[in-house]
Design an enzyme around this catalytic site. Structure first.
Site, short mmCIF file in Angstrom:
data_model
loop_
_atom_site.label_atom_id
_atom_site.label_comp_id
_atom_site.label_asym_id
_atom_site.label_seq_id
_atom_site.Cartn_x
_atom_site.Cartn_y
_atom_site.Cartn_z
CG ASP B 161 39.95 85.67 -77.95
OD1 ASP B 161 40.06 86.71 -77.29
OD2 ASP B 161 40.32 85.54 -79.12
CG HIS B 242 45.46 92.02 -83.71
ND1 HIS B 242 46.26 92.98 -83.17
CD2 HIS B 242 46.28 91.06 -84.19
CE1 HIS B 242 47.53 92.65 -83.35
NE2 HIS B 242 47.57 91.47 -83.97
NE ARG B 243 37.58 86.61 -82.77
CZ ARG B 243 38.10 85.42 -82.67
NH1 ARG B 243 38.82 85.10 -81.62
NH2 ARG B 243 37.90 84.52 -83.61
CB ALA B 244 41.15 92.46 -77.22
#
Lengths: 340, 632
Positions: B161, B242-244
């Site tokens: 991730d 919420h990195r994506a």
């Protein structure tokens, strides 16, 4: 009485192994050879003998890595720096050596480490070169490579693939050329090496003891003659040795001129697709081996016969790509691809 | 060395996805770096190393696998400390990587602690050093580029991730392209410098395109609809955190920039999703047979409908089997394990020998053998790897201040510890070392545990293709063991006796062969099997006290023959199970009893052994086999 190296040409049989070694010293970019087989099949004798066969080469005087003064692309930091300042590099003649890496070798000895003595005496950091440094422009021989610690194999093959050893450990940060012919041996009964590592070896051969009684007797005879009187034994093989040495030199000179036709390239490509090999190392090694074979035979064009022969050396160990897979080379597929 | 003679980026044939991903991270450092997975020999490293000539700011810093922790994060400056007695900071690789690309080849082989430290620094843009009596922080803004061969081991979902982009490198399947690859490699080998000259113009143009795109990215504004689109993509892909979204927008900006635009189009987002989502998509379905599929450039011309519908996702990364649910292929075999719905059908009297195939579609199972009670001695070791301070083997990874005698001196750390006090100590040498300076090496050995498989090969196991599933489960465990460099041994019991099929060996290949050829048939001498296992474990302990062995018993528990042909199979088995439990060895029992009427003997045995207990069904649903030692 002084004993010398057993002459390469006096080794009975083991033609594939001998050929694989010869091809690698002609063209070190083939990526070394993995010799699989039981003990006592002249593996280490052959490796020492091939180094002895080669004529001397030029090396920068006093350089720890024996840099080639005529190869500016692969000089060590020190030699490169001196060249940049316009200094002429004095050279001397050295012979190719066999550097051995014992199974018990630790990583710091392999890649090099902090020079402790220097640090204690002078309070300064200095890089102490390891086996990979010694191996530059030589043959690196790893007996029983399958028993070597995995992390040592990792760094070894990494250096072999890159031609450079990068060290970041124990307070030293250093990088030096490490271009060598890697020769590994293994007895498959004692555990395998990972397929991903197999792929890094250019060629592989399987050796077995001679089964023919007459051949076995010949092996014993020669060995006894060698041990009894090395000088006389060496004399017997002198002309053959010189001839082979010359042939290797001729092949090295011819190598850059050997061409390959487009038809041959697409033949190799189709073969690789048909066999479903991983990545592209198989094709590249196959074609390079064929070119080297042509150079050895004194031809300026590689042909399908060269490919067929090269396939025996470059493909078998690439057939077993995943763990647990049976890795037999489908010769009918090879023949079919080469027929077109 | 050989600088400027790397194989040119533009000269690499094919691999459009990998190239695009690399151009994205070159263009936009905020895109979160990239992880490239692929089989060996697919130009992964070649492309990454060739990026140096395309980047404006100083190129690539490479982190070799042999790096020790002090060299990665920085350490006390030895020379300064000796000469001036000052504790100065000597920067490490992370400092050198500031503002550049940091490349880790075979990133899945890097120690987890080091990798996490690096990824933390990448996240924060700052490297915090608290070691060897110095406290230091410096900027460290770098773009992470990793390559890996999934066959060599996996990364955890959490680690995955952290990478903005993910891309698979495949092999070329077109003969003409393959021939062209050979042609170019041969030309490069013959004369690298001349080859580079040949490609100089292409390289220059590419570098210019990247530079222009960089400038455009600075100006690109993201409007609300685009943000919404990004959020939609990510929520439909079921991403954690919420990195994506952020990576998606940054990657899309780079894609727009590379196309010469300073505004975003929905197609940019679509394309970005191909790189940003695959490794963080948590989905219900994932075809994941062990062999990687033949794949070259599946995403070459993205189909808008490809994304982000969860059934049409790009294939999940092969390197994240821990994340994936059982494969859909398993559905066909489901009947073999769902026997509980079937009327009882066991055939203990079956005296015929049969040899079941290995079910190679059995969902991958990972052995999680991080035994909690060992944490303190294993501190600093990687996944299932042993740190043994009494043996001077393995990779030197860090040093520590020993409480007792020093057996494996870490010279570098010792020198650094002594350095600051030299002006007050005097002596003959440049450095005067006291006992309190001595530091011990912490070594990591990648070789893992020893797994002893004790397999029930009686006739009852052969019923209803049960053995096929069992073999599939063991095969899957063996694959995991292979990746983690474990040792394995195998004992099978059937008819009247137990047989050591394979003494403990590193050659997991041999184990696989044994498994393949293992026939089933005859009675169930469970007690004999356990007796033999106990003997093996004792021998192992004599050989090497430090070795961690795990016993995996696979049986349906239908013991019907006792020790030495005795009558009371179950009682003998329970007694031996208790003995094994007392010996303290870590055990796992995999219960294959799937008949309608369960006798539950395997469960009792597990209880006596203090073993973790799984049913075969659970094993096919759960991808991780946790080998936690229960209290006896």
């Amino acid at each position: 009485m002084r004993t010398g190296v057993y002459p390469f040409t006096a080794i009975v049989g083991q033609e594939e192994m001998k050929q694989a070694l010869i091809l690698n010293v002609i063209n070190p970019s083939l990526g070394g050879v993995l010799i699989k087989g039981e003990k006592g099949t002249a593996k280490s004798t052959a490796v020492r003998a091939i180094a002895d066969l080669l004529p001397a080469m030029r090396a920068v005087q006093g350089c720890r890595f024996r840099c080639d003064p005529e190869d500016p692309a692969h000089l060590c930091e020190d030699c490169a720096g001196r060249t940049k300042q316009g200094e002429a590099l004095p050279d001397l003649s050295v012979r190719m050596k066999v550097v051995e890496l014992p199974v018990s070798a630790t990583e710091d000895r392999v890649v090099g480490t902090l020079d402790i003595e220097h640090a204690i005496k002078f309070g300064e950091k200095k890089f102490e070169p390891g086996i990979l440094a010694q191996a530059n422009r030589n043959i690196l021989y790893v007996d029983e490579i399958n028993l070597l610690d995995d992390h040592v194999v990792d760094v070894l093959l990494d250096a072999a693939a890159m031609g450079v050893n990068t060290v970041e450990r124990e307070g030293v940060s250093y990088s030096h050329p490490a271009r060598f012919v890697l020769v590994g041996t293994m007895n498959p009964e004692e555990g395998d090496i990972r397929p991903q590592l197999l792929d890094r070896f250019g060629l592989s051969v399987t050796v077995t003891g001679e089964h023919e009684p007459a051949q076995r007797v010949e092996v014993i005879k020669r060995r006894m003659a060698y041990e009894q009187d090395w000088a006389a034994f060496a004399d017997t093989y002198r002309s053959g040795q010189e001839e082979l040495g010359q042939a290797i030199l001729r092949a090295r000179r011819l190598l850059p001129q050997v061409g390959v036709s487009d038809a041959l390239l697409s033949m190799v490509a189709k073969l690789a697709i048909q066999l479903g090999v991983d990545g592209h190392r198989a094709d590249i090694t196959l074609i390079k081996t064929a070119i080297t074979l042509a150079a050895l035979a004194g031809r300026e064009q590689a042909g399908s016969a060269d490919i067929r022969q090269a396939a025996r050396l470059a493909l078998p160990h690439r057939m077993r790509r995943r763990p647990f897979e049976e890795g037999a080379l489908d010769w009918t597929a090879v023949e079919a691809a080469l027929q077109d | 060395m050989g600088k400027g003679t790397a194989f040119p980026f533009a000269a690499v044939v094919g691999q459009p996805d990998v190239k695009e991903a690399l151009l994205i991270v070159l263009t936009n450092p905020h895109a979160g770096g990239v992880l490239i997975a692929g089989e060996s020999g697919t130009a992964k490293s070649v492309l990454v190393r060739a990026m140096a000539e395309l980047s404006a700011d100083g190129g690539i810093v490479e982190l070799p696998l042999n790096a020790t922790e002090d060299m990665v994060f920085g350490h006390i400056d030895l020379e300064q400390a000796v000469t001036s007695g000052k504790k100065a900071f000597s920067p490490g690789i992370l400092a050198r990587a500031d503002g550049r690309l940091l490349y880790v080849d075979e990133i899945n082989l890097l120690r987890r602690e080091v990798l996490n430290g690096i990824l933390d620094a990448a996240d924060r843009g700052v490297n915090l050093v608290e070691r060897e009596g110095i406290s230091f922080r410096h900027e460290s803004r770098f773009t992470m580029v990793g390559t890996m061969n999934p066959a060599e081991g996996v990364l955890t979902p959490a680690t995955l991730d952290r990478f903005g982009l993910f891309v698979m490198a495949g092999r070329e399947t077109d003969a003409e392209a393959r021939a062209e690859i050979m042609r170019r490699v041969l030309a490069y080998d013959r004369d690298p410098l001349a080859f580079a000259v040949l490609w100089r113009e292409d390289t220059r143009q590419l570098a210019e395109r990247v530079a222009q795109a960089r400038a455009l990215v600075e100006k690109t504004a993201v409007d609300a609809p685009m943000m919404q689109l990004a959020a939609q993509y990510c929520s439909r892909a079921n991403c954690a955190g919420h990195r994506a979204e952020l990576y998606l927008l940054e990657a899309a900006k780079a894609i727009a920039g590379l196309a010469g635009r300073d505004y975003l189009l929905p197609t940019d987002m679509e394309r970005a999703a191909c790189f940003v989502l695959p490794h963080r998509t948590r989905q219900m379905q994932s075809p994941l047979p062990p062999p990687p599929p033949e794949q070259s450039d599946p995403d070459d011309s993205p189909n808008p409908s490809d994304q982000p519908d969860s059934t049409e996702q790009p294939p999940p990364p092969q390197n994240a089997p821990t994340e994936s649910e059982p494969s859909s292929d398993d559905a066909d075999d489901g009947e073999n394990r769902d026997d509980s719905q079937q009327p009882p059908q066991s055939d203990p009297s079956d005296d015929q020998d049969r040899t079941a195939e290995i079910d190679r579609n059995f969902s991958p199972v990972n052995l999680d053998a991080s035994l909690p009670q060992d944490r303190f001695i294993r501190r600093g070791s990687g996944k299932r790897s042993l740190t043994r301070t009494d043996l001077k083997q393995g990779r030197y990874v860090r040093s520590f201040l020993p409480s007792g005698d020093v057996t494996d001196l870490a010279f570098d750390a010792t020198l650094r510890a002594a350095a600051p006090y030299q002006s007050s100590r005097g002596g003959d040498c440049a450095i005067n070392i006291l006992k309190s300076d001595l530091r011990q090496k912490v070594r990591e050995k990648r070789i893992g545990n020893t797994f002893l498989f004790v397999v029930d090969a009686s006739g009852s196991m052969g019923a209803r293709e049960r053995m096929r599933a069992v073999k599939g489960a063991i095969y899957s465990l063996l694959q995991d063991a292979y990746q983690k460099r474990d040792q394995v041994g195998m004992i099978a019991f059937r008819r009247n006796s137990a047989e050591v099929l394979l003494p403990v060996t590193r050659s997991i290949d041999l184990a696989q062969k044994c498994l393949q050829q293992l026939p089933t048939g005859g009675k169930t001498p469970l007690a004999e099997g356990l007796d033999s296992a106990l003997g093996q474990i004792r021998t192992l302990r004599q050989k090497d006290k430090a070795v961690q062995s795990v016993l995996l018993l696979v049986t349906d528990g239908r013991a019907n023959i006792g020790l030495d042909g005795g009558a009371d199979g179950v009682a003998d088995a329970l007694r031996l199970a208790e003995k094994i439990g007392e010996s303290g060895v870590t055990c796992v029992v995999i219960d294959t009893e799937t008949d309608f009427i369960k006798l539950g003997v395997a469960r009792d045995i597990a209880a006596r052994m203090g073993a973790a207990y799984y049913t075969l069904k659970e094993l096919s649903d759960n991808t991780i086999l946790r080998i936690a030692k229960n209290a006896v």
